[in-house]
Scaffold this motif. Structure first.
Motif, PDB file in Angstrom:
ATOM      1  N   ILE A   4       6.777   2.522   8.427  1.00 52.31           N
ATOM      2  CA  ILE A   4       5.658   2.049   7.554  1.00 52.31           C
ATOM      3  C   ILE A   4       5.924   2.792   6.190  1.00 52.31           C
ATOM      4  CG2 ILE A   4       3.494   1.658   6.911  1.00 52.31           C
ATOM      5  CD1 ILE A   4       4.019  -0.317   8.593  1.00 52.31           C
ATOM      6  N   GLY A   5       5.903   4.202   6.291  1.00 51.11           N
ATOM      7  CA  GLY A   5       5.946   5.124   5.132  1.00 51.11           C
ATOM      8  C   GLY A   5       7.136   4.767   4.225  1.00 51.11           C
ATOM      9  N   HIS A   6       8.193   4.689   4.676  1.00 47.48           N
ATOM     10  CA  HIS A   6       9.457   4.212   4.030  1.00 47.48           C
ATOM     11  C   HIS A   6       9.506   3.008   3.294  1.00 47.48           C
ATOM     12  CE1 HIS A   6      11.987   7.674   5.261  1.00 47.48           C
ATOM     13  NE2 HIS A   6      11.576   7.566   6.277  1.00 47.48           N
ATOM     14  N   ASN A   7       8.974   1.946   3.771  1.00 51.84           N
ATOM     15  CA  ASN A   7       8.653   0.731   3.382  1.00 51.84           C
ATOM     16  C   ASN A   7       7.777   0.639   2.374  1.00 51.84           C
ATOM     17  OD1 ASN A   7      10.203  -1.905   3.080  1.00 51.84           O
ATOM     18  ND2 ASN A   7       8.174  -2.787   4.046  1.00 51.84           N
ATOM     19  N   ASN A   8       6.682   1.357   2.610  1.00 50.15           N
ATOM     20  CA  ASN A   8       5.572   1.389   1.550  1.00 50.15           C
ATOM     21  C   ASN A   8       6.039   2.078   0.093  1.00 50.15           C
ATOM     22  OD1 ASN A   8       3.961   0.005   3.203  1.00 50.15           O
ATOM     23  ND2 ASN A   8       2.455   1.821   3.211  1.00 50.15           N
ATOM     24  N   ALA A   9       7.011   3.317   0.445  1.00 48.03           N
ATOM     25  CA  ALA A   9       7.651   4.016  -0.810  1.00 48.03           C
ATOM     26  C   ALA A   9       8.370   3.141  -1.440  1.00 48.03           C
ATOM     27  CB  ALA A   9       7.936   5.349  -0.136  1.00 48.03           C
ATOM     28  N   ARG A  10       9.174   2.272  -0.965  1.00 46.41           N
ATOM     29  CA  ARG A  10      10.163   1.633  -1.660  1.00 46.41           C
ATOM     30  C   ARG A  10       9.444   0.403  -2.326  1.00 46.41           C
ATOM     31  NH1 ARG A  10      12.175  -3.583  -0.794  1.00 46.41           N
ATOM     32  NH2 ARG A  10      10.940  -4.082   1.170  1.00 46.41           N
ATOM     33  N   TYR A  11       8.304   0.090  -2.260  1.00 47.31           N
ATOM     34  CA  TYR A  11       7.464  -0.770  -3.078  1.00 47.31           C
ATOM     35  C   TYR A  11       6.936  -0.107  -4.123  1.00 47.31           C
ATOM     36  CZ  TYR A  11       7.611  -5.193  -0.382  1.00 47.31           C
ATOM     37  OH  TYR A  11       8.006  -6.379   0.374  1.00 47.31           O
ATOM     38  N   PHE A  12       6.279   1.026  -3.676  1.00 47.98           N
ATOM     39  CA  PHE A  12       5.579   1.790  -4.801  1.00 47.98           C
ATOM     40  C   PHE A  12       6.699   2.394  -5.701  1.00 47.98           C
ATOM     41  CE2 PHE A  12       2.075   1.112  -2.260  1.00 47.98           C
ATOM     42  CZ  PHE A  12       0.828   1.894  -2.926  1.00 47.98           C
ATOM     43  N   ASP A  13       7.717   2.991  -5.376  1.00 44.70           N
ATOM     44  CA  ASP A  13       8.932   3.330  -6.188  1.00 44.70           C
ATOM     45  C   ASP A  13       9.143   2.349  -7.182  1.00 44.70           C
ATOM     46  OD1 ASP A  13       8.925   5.733  -4.665  1.00 44.70           O
ATOM     47  OD2 ASP A  13      10.660   5.271  -3.561  1.00 44.70           O
TER      48      ASP A  13
END
Length: 838
Positions: free
Chosen positions: A264-273
């Motif tokens: 979850i963290g990696h996919n959230n980070a992808r969007y936030f990045d």
């Protein structure tokens, strides 16, 4: 033909039969993020979308204390919704809470919970935007909804939410003022974070003391989702937080659950990045205390998350941050919205593994439960009332229990009271909780003697074991013990006898005893309590026992017996009739050993300067536990109202400084009243006019004499500040408290009790006062306490009393009823209210 069809289409359209818009802006008249939405409007929009979308089902599930609707929506493809009961029951079958094997559709279930803290009001706005997006496919989510069911609860705490939103509508500038000087950024006491009784609902998931928690978790258990996200806000200068969480983790969090946090963290980070939004992970928010909106779902098989957006009560519609940037409500909504969308996407991508691991979680729970203890045994003799209240919590958590129907011989296990391994007899009536059931991990978490803590830097309590919270004779056994009787036994109703009783006697043992006394006093019944033990007709009665004499209640006439029996049965309290006032042992019923209880008139202090949660748990205790009337008085009115109308004044933790306030309180006590001071409120009496203050001064003076500075002592290092802080802290550990059980403040307890120690406050023994409860050496039972604080805590008071003029002051260094779930302290607080000042 085409002309006719076009004619009918035009007529149909003009007559108002067009599809209603599902956009929030069309329904509410403003875009999401332009203003705060009152709860009833949120509910109306959710209902509207459900009425006009084949992808949404609307479900009301309860009411808040103030009567606001608790609702949720179920969102998925039309095909899934057509079979939603099959999907729901298949999921329950995979847990074992519903018998049978799944048949047909199985889908990943993702649950979003918003606004558990009312003044984190961006959350309901994000819920609006999320529902709109899913209903209108604005994020191309229809593909996800073919395999995922999304449950959205837009507001877990509508009373707190509207308290904040109404404040902002009343005080906000137009246009909004971003300056922190503006009053729109400072809601007044008590704020909107908590519910009606000012409880933090995000700490109440396991204990379920509040009706919002009870109703929410009941409907949650009808679904048992695979993923649960709890949306929050924090300070205005904080970047966004999402998973993975920081350690410590509870050891019952599985490898798979943590791995999904990483996904979850990696996919959230992808969007936030992509958007360039700041965020952080693996800091601040841990997964240890079991009663959060992330941990409680984790211990029920889900992957639980906390998402935190900067903002909260001080942000308003726009606010200037420390960097000079403006943080708007729209910004905050967008961040939560994207995090939610990313979570649905990850759940869709990982759906097959989610379903498999969820089933494995429960298969292991039923067939190979974790931990060395396989059975928890609660002895029934003499503690049926406490067991009854424990069973209520176990039932709320879907933890099965049974009664022993016949004696089962000798066994070994961990003795909670002795705090060591020992032998015990399994006897008829004992309650047995086997870990071989769906709730196996939750059972271990809530009942084990001490949770393994890998790091003392935690966000909340480090101990909560329910056998100590209910002060029960209990054992944790490595043996697999079974019982097949119904855990819930029917109350054996008291019956009238032909002969009129001289008096009725009832023991003083637990919360039920205090509730019975409350009912008697409210009914105008005159009651006495015993200062010493006594015996009537071969039955032993302990200190604190209640005596209801016919001679004290002549106004009842021939209705005396029936009235007492009816109240006792309604309260489910056993009473024994005696037909003489002549004791077999001890004092006769006409003796001064039996003190008349003047019905207390109670004032409870509230308002600015008073800790919101401390006030709330006491308010709830009076109204929902004791069901006893209390007058809530503002701290600001202490010097202007006539306190002589009250016999008891309760001071929750907070500040009570000022000569006028101090004089009003001490005059009240000197004139015969009882003051009950909790936690920080004790500092109001730390002066040379009280025994407590003189003891503190003496301790400080002795400390100065014994404090020899060593010139070679190294300077404290900045890098060690966290460790130094922790060495003097008690974030929440369980202590055994030694009692003077001859004092009325300790009646109903057997020489010891258990309390949660949560602060570094230490008060020395008083000379001239009664040190009723003390912390002994090596009395820590469970949880973390700093080694320096532990050494200083030895032989200090936990609670006590002192006389002041004709009245009394009762001191509680820590709350005995913390968060409403620490049942062990209910009776001690009742003693302070009903017995001490008599």
């Amino acid at each position: 033909m085409r002309i006719i069809a076009l004619f009918f289409f035009i007529c149909f359209s003009l007559s108002g039969f067009t599809q209603p818009s599902l956009l929030v802006s069309d329904f509410l008249g403003y875009e999401v993020g332009e203003q705060f939405t009152r709860h009833h409007q949120v509910v109306d929009y959710f209902k509207h979308v459900a009425q006009h979308s084949d992808k949404v089902i609307f479900k009301p599930y309860g009411k808040s204390y103030e009567g606001r609707d608790l609702v949720l929506v179920v969102v998925s493809s039309p095909e899934n919704l057509a079979e939603i009961e099959t999907i729901r029951t298949n999921n329950l079958k995979s847990t074992g809470y519903l018998e049978g094997e799944p048949e047909g559709k199985e889908k990943a279930i993702v649950w979003f919970s918003y606004n558990v803290h009312g003044d984190e009001a961006v959350n309901s706005e994000a819920a609006l935007k999320t529902l709109e997006a899913l209903a209108t496919n604005s994020q191309n989510s229809d593909n996800w909804l073919e395999e995922v069911v999304v449950v959205i609860d837009p507001c877990l705490n509508p009373d707190g939410h509207d308290r904040y939103v109404n404040f902002y509508h009343e005080t906000g500038n137009y246009p909004p003022n971003p300056s922190l000087d503006s009053r729109e950024h400072y809601p007044p006491w008590p704020g909107g974070r908590s519910n009606h009784y000012l409880f933090d609902l995000n700490r109440d998931w396991a204990w379920q003391t509040q009706i919002e928690s009870q109703q929410r978790i009941s409907v949650y258990q009808e679904w048992m989702p695979h993923v649960h996200v709890d949306f929050h806000e924090m300070g205005i200068n904080s970047p966004y937080f999402f998973a993975p969480a920081v350690r410590p983790f509870h050891e019952e969090i599985t490898k798979w659950q943590y791995e999904f946090q990483e996904d979850i963290g990696h996919n959230n980070a992808r969007y936030f990045d992509e958007y360039g939004w700041l965020y952080f992970t693996k800091e601040v928010f841990d997964l240890f205390y079991p009663s959060y909106g992330d941990t409680w779902p984790v211990f029920n098989g889900a992957i639980g998350f906390t998402y935190e957006q900067g903002g909260s009560r001080n942000a308003g519609l726009t606010v200037e941050t420390e960097t000079g940037d403006l943080l708007t409500l729209k910004d905050r909504v967008d961040h939560h919205f994207i995090a939610g969308i990313a979570t649905i996407e990850t759940s869709f991508d990982k759906r097959e593994t989610l379903l498999k691991e969820f089933k494995n979680y429960y298969d292991q729970a039923r067939n190979n439960p974790p931990g060395k203890y396989k059975t928890y045994v609660f002895k029934s003799k003499g503690q049926e009332g406490r067991i009854k209240r424990l069973l209520e919590v176990l039932d709320l958590n879907k933890i099965s229990s049974n009664r022993v129907t016949r004696n089962g011989g000798s066994h070994r296990g961990y003795d909670y009271q002795a705090r060591k391994n020992g032998s015990f007899q399994l006897e008829k009536g004992d309650v047995v909780v086997s870990t071989a059931q769906p709730a196996a991990r939750l059972i271990k978490v809530l009942l084990e003697p001490e949770a393994m803590l890998e790091d003392s830097a935690t966000y909340d309590l480090t101990a909560w074991s329910l056998p100590y919270a209910y002060d029960l004779d209990a054992y944790a056994s490595e043996e697999t013990l079974t019982a097949n009787g119904d855990a819930h036994t029917a109350f054996a109703a008291n019956t009238l006898t032909r002969k009129a009783a001289y008096a009725y006697i009832s023991g003083w043992k637990d919360t039920g005893s205090a509730q019975f006394l409350s009912a008697l006093l409210k009914a105008g019944i005159k009651v006495r309590f015993a200062y010493n033990g006594f015996n009537f007709d071969g039955t032993e009665h302990q200190r604190g026992s209640l005596i209801i004499n016919r001679g004290d209640n002549t106004a009842l006439g021939e209705d005396f017996d029936k009235t007492i029996i009816d109240i006792a049965n309604s309260s489910e309290q056993e009473v024994s009739a005696t037909y003489t006032g002549f004791a077999s042992r001890g004092a006769d019923l006409g003796s001064s050993n039996y003190t008349f209880i003047s019905k207390p008139e109670v004032a409870l202090i509230s308002g600015p300067g008073v800790n919101v949660y401390a006030f709330g748990e006491i308010w709830h205790y009076f109204e929902r536990v004791l069901e006893y009337p209390v007058t809530v008085v503002s701290r600001d009115d202490l010097t202007s109202i006539d306190l002589s109308k009250y016999s008891v004044v309760v001071l929750p933790s907070g500040g009570y400084s000022g000569e006028d306030v101090s004089k009003a309180l001490t005059d009240f006590a000197r004139n015969g009243g009882t003051l009950i001071a909790f936690e920080r409120a004790m500092s109001a009496f730390a002066n040379d006019k009280t025994n407590l203050g003189r003891a503190i001064s003496s301790q400080k003076e002795n400390g100065k004499k014994n404090n020899k500075k060593d010139a070679d002592t190294p300077l404290p290092r900045f890098e060690d500040q966290t460790a130094n802080y922790l060495s003097n802290s008690a974030p929440g550990c369980i202590y055994e408290v030694e009692l003077d059980d001859s004092h009325p403040l300790a009646f109903g307890q057997d020489g010891t009790m258990y309390m949660l120690k949560r602060s570094s406050r230490i008060y020395p023994f008083m000379e001239g006062g009664w040190n009723v409860g003390r912390y002994r050496k090596d009395a820590r039972v469970s949880g973390f306490i700093g080694h320096k604080l532990e050494a200083r805590l030895e032989n200090t008071i936990a609670f006590g009393t002192e006389r002041m003029g004709r009245g009394n002051i009762v001191y509680f260094v820590d709350s005995p009823i913390f968060r409403g779930f620490w049942d062990s302290g209910n009776l001690v607080l009742a003693n302070a209210i009903f017995f001490v000042g008599q």
